[in-house]
Write an enzyme that holds these catalytic residues in place. Sequence first.
Site, PDB file in Angstrom:
ATOM      1  N   CYS A 142      13.412  11.350   6.773  1.00  0.00           N
ATOM      2  CA  CYS A 142      13.514  11.001   8.189  1.00  0.00           C
ATOM      3  C   CYS A 142      14.953  11.043   8.667  1.00  0.00           C
ATOM      4  CB  CYS A 142      12.896   9.633   8.442  1.00  0.00           C
ATOM      5  SG  CYS A 142      13.534   8.331   7.362  1.00  0.00           S
TER       6      CYS A 142
ATOM      7  N   GLU B 236      10.071  16.900  14.634  1.00  0.00           N
ATOM      8  CA  GLU B 236      10.481  16.637  13.259  1.00  0.00           C
ATOM      9  C   GLU B 236       9.766  17.608  12.332  1.00  0.00           C
ATOM     10  OE1 GLU B 236      11.333  12.771  10.470  1.00  0.00           O
ATOM     11  OE2 GLU B 236       9.481  12.772  11.640  1.00  0.00           O
TER      12      GLU B 236
ATOM     13  N   GLY C  79       3.195   4.940  13.486  1.00  0.00           N
ATOM     14  CA  GLY C  79       3.881   3.714  13.859  1.00  0.00           C
ATOM     15  C   GLY C  79       3.379   3.148  15.176  1.00  0.00           C
TER      16      GLY C  79
ATOM     17  N   GLU D 104      10.090   1.789  10.597  1.00  0.00           N
ATOM     18  CA  GLU D 104      11.117   2.809  10.350  1.00  0.00           C
ATOM     19  C   GLU D 104      10.395   4.138  10.427  1.00  0.00           C
ATOM     20  OE1 GLU D 104      12.960   5.670   9.069  1.00  0.00           O
ATOM     21  OE2 GLU D 104      12.685   4.835   7.068  1.00  0.00           O
TER      22      GLU D 104
ATOM     23  N   LYS E 141       0.848  -1.175   0.000  1.00  0.00           N
ATOM     24  CA  LYS E 141       0.000   0.000   0.000  1.00  0.00           C
ATOM     25  C   LYS E 141       0.891   1.235   0.000  1.00  0.00           C
ATOM     26  CE  LYS E 141      -1.725   2.776   2.911  1.00  0.00           C
ATOM     27  NZ  LYS E 141      -1.744   3.999   2.043  1.00  0.00           N
TER      28      LYS E 141
END
Length: 456
Positions: free
Chosen positions: A264, A357, A213, A230, A155
């Site tokens: 990332c 982030e 996540g 990840e 996906k």
Amino acid sequence: MGGQLSVLEPATETVLAEVARAGTEEVDRAVARAKAALPAWRALAPAERARILHGLADAIAAHREELAVLEARNAGKAIGDARGEMGMVVDTFRYYAGAPERLLGDTIPVEGGQAFTVREPLGVVGLITPWNFPLTIASWKLAPALAAGNTIVLKPAELTPLTALRFEQLALEAGLPEGVVNVVVGPGRTCGQRLVEHPDVAKIAFTGSTEVGRTIAAGAAASIKRVTLELGGKSANIVFADADLEAAAAAAPAAVFGNAGQDCCARSRILVQEDVLERFLELLETHVTSLRVGDPLDEATQMGPLISAAQRETVASFLDGQAPVAFRGSAPEGAGFWFAPTVLAPVKASDRVAREEVFGPIAAVISFRDEADAIALANDTIYGLSGSIWTRDGARALRVARAVQTGVLSINANTSVRVTTPFGGFKQSGYGRELGPHALEAYTEVKTIYYATEAR
């Protein structure tokens, strides 16, 4: 779910393609196809599976430019970067094409017989991939999973599904049997969630935000699915006073502004020893202000637009009236999700831009006193994905590398990813490793077999 999904081109804000939008029913059908294809695929002789994967690498190489242009337009990345990424996709499949014949086990001495281990595929694997490096990150999961004998439901992100859909076509043309690779394009809240919850999916491999996540890990726990995550990062680029400042300053922009900062591994915290802070900023400004931001298909472009209007709004929220803007580069005006590369200095470790982030082209420059202070600042984050250390002192470089809590580090360089070496994070940057020989461990189970040999 049905209906069509409009895929936008970030550089123009116009519709690039219309694709069918999948829902839970489409996911179920894709899982059923993968389950049906599994017995024959896992039963292939290792050399035959290797031959097919080599053929797939050849097919991708033959269509490298087509895929690069498609990725550049769909994801807004500079064409030079897109070509490099498609080259890595080819290299990844070539590397893992050698794996089917190298899934080795151990022999273990035991009383009364012989024990040995074998590695076996997990089954149907669900891959959920992000929009920042669409086909590249997908290949990190696809290649080892297929090499190990698993079948796949992929996906891709709704924003960037086009190279995944083209990959599915190329896989069939290269000789992968029907049902071995299945691509479904739809929202994470429906398609992704269904993959996580589906009883016939043995594993989820996810790349994306730490927030999502956490949800995936919680959902997978209900059926004890294997999971590789990840996730996010807030990597530190540590520059000591004895470093080659010119080299460190020249390398820093690509490390944080590459892919418009949507990475990332972006070294978005630049930690500079206070003795050389002013000089480093002078050198850095020259490289930032000369960065070419523009049309992704222009060969001279070094940075393209952000992926969407929503992402641009999120990035812009870090530049409130209090943000200490030291200098900015330039970006086009008009249509497109443009954002100029920006350096903030001086930044305190407690500032929002130093803790969250950004996922955009904003760098935060933070000064440090000494080695201990640099290590403390680098580790003062929930993340631990990547990072860099710049110094001419080899002993210091190794001391700091061992002390910084992150999965991938470079000394006097800013690279994070190689096909042949493991990649993954510490802390809330995720768990499990991709790439290198370690990735195969994530897509296989170890079975122990005991054979009694005593005379009866």
